[in-house]
Enzyme design. Structure first.
Site, PDB file in Angstrom:
ATOM      1  N   CYS A 110       8.714  -2.052  -7.751  1.00  0.00           N
ATOM      2  CA  CYS A 110       8.031  -1.098  -6.875  1.00  0.00           C
ATOM      3  C   CYS A 110       8.647  -1.105  -5.484  1.00  0.00           C
ATOM      4  O   CYS A 110       8.360  -1.998  -4.681  1.00  0.00           O
ATOM      5  CB  CYS A 110       6.547  -1.431  -6.801  1.00  0.00           C
ATOM      6  N   CYS A 162       6.097  -0.730  -2.669  1.00  0.00           N
ATOM      7  CA  CYS A 162       5.356  -1.967  -2.401  1.00  0.00           C
ATOM      8  C   CYS A 162       6.204  -2.977  -1.633  1.00  0.00           C
ATOM      9  O   CYS A 162       5.725  -3.619  -0.698  1.00  0.00           O
ATOM     10  CB  CYS A 162       4.917  -2.614  -3.714  1.00  0.00           C
ATOM     11  N   ASP A 163       7.459  -3.147  -2.033  1.00  0.00           N
ATOM     12  CA  ASP A 163       8.247  -4.296  -1.582  1.00  0.00           C
ATOM     13  C   ASP A 163       9.482  -3.973  -0.758  1.00  0.00           C
ATOM     14  O   ASP A 163      10.151  -4.883  -0.267  1.00  0.00           O
ATOM     15  CB  ASP A 163       8.682  -5.112  -2.805  1.00  0.00           C
TER      16      ASP A 163
END
Length: 316
Positions: free
Chosen positions: A133, A136-137
């Site tokens: 992701c 997300c990261d």
């Protein structure tokens, strides 16, 4: 004999927990089933920086906070792996590996799982440089070099997203051309921070034991092997919806994703679906929470409408 509830929620990720909160707060009896610890993929996320209200919060901490809220109004947490749902009209029978639960409404929140490369080091470095992701990261790799594995829409969209954060992106694809839509390809090809390695498979993720340092690759045309140094590996080789127990309900599309309307209702009255298991584009904690709120409220309205119908039939 099956335990009876107003609502049974299958899955205790952010969507399922939000649905449990809304339904139980409406004074419905609620059971929330999961085959693992509540929180779902949040438990595998070191830090979450895109959930409103928190500049940064550890994934397990957010999972615990959500769980505490979800059971605050009486919802029960049930451990078990769901095997099937039987539609009996006004009621649904949910069968797990150890129990049976009867409900007027079922909300499916089982999510999806990322397809894995299945190579050495991938599991070992999960959360230590291996990610599925970019949204997300990606911020953790600011000004660093990262690798994206894949050639479809998600892989190339995420490579372009990452290029706005990191120093450089290398896309590794097993074929000699991308599968992404042409407009997405054009955008990536025009970005001088993205380069491509064609006809190549990742054979291993390597590191120092605490973080990723590179990937070993093999050209599938020449069999030449090499190592590409990188701080992060973003893998986009597909998602798998966790819908196998619901195949007999005929509520999924050809790829297994559950189809719903904008009120989260499936083709079967009284069965709703929310979160990553749905047929949709953006799969995030925020979208799952929003859908959970909608489904929890819809469960209340569905049950109330049937109570009203039962009363009118009695008075006639």
């Amino acid at each position: 004999m099956a335990k009876k509830y107003d609502v049974v929620i299958i899955g205790a990720g952010p969507g399922g927990m939000t649905a449990a909160l809304y339904a139980s707060r409406a004074n419905l009896s609620v059971a929330m089933i999961d085959r693992g610890i509540y929180g779902g993929q949040m438990n595998n996320t070191a830090a979450i920086e895109n959930y409103p209200g928190f500049k940064s919060i550890m994934g397990p901490d957010l999972a615990q906070d959500m769980y505490d809220s979800s059971i605050n109004f009486g919802a029960e947490y049930v451990y078990g792996a769901v095997q099937s749902i039987e539609d009996h009209g006004d009621t649904k029978l949910v069968k797990t590996d150890s129990d049976e639960l009867e409900a007027k409404v079922v909300i499916i929140a089982t999510g999806s799982e990322y397809k894995k490369l299945g190579v050495p080091g991938e599991k070992d470095y999960g959360g230590k440089g291996v990610s599925y992701c970019a949204v997300c990261d990606g911020a953790f790799f600011k000004n660093k070099h990262v690798v994206v594995v894949g050639g479809g829409d998600s892989a190339i969209e995420e490579a372009t997203y990452l290029a706005g954060i990191v120093d450089h992106v290398t896309v590794i694809h097993r074929r000699d051309q991308l599968r992404a839509q042409q407009v997405i390809q054009d955008r990536a090809f025009a970005n001088d921070k993205i380069d491509f390695v064609w006809n190549t498979n990742v054979t291993e993720v390597v590191g120092d034991g605490t973080k990723v340092s590179g990937v070993k690759v093999r050209n599938n045309q020449t069999n030449e092997e090499s190592t590409i140094e990188t701080a992060g590996v973003f893998i986009y080789v597909g998602l798998l919806p966790m819908t196998e127990p619901f195949a007999d309900l005929k509520i999924t599309n050809a790829d297994g994703w559950i189809k719903t309307d904008d009120q989260m209702a499936t083709a079967v009255p009284g069965i709703y679906a929310i979160g990553d298991v749905r047929e949709k584009k953006l799969r995030q904690i925020t979208t799952a929470v929003g859908e959970g709120g909608i489904a929890g409220q819809q469960a209340f309205e569905y049950i109330e409408s049937h109570r009203s119908s039962d009363k009118s039939e009695v008075t006639q």
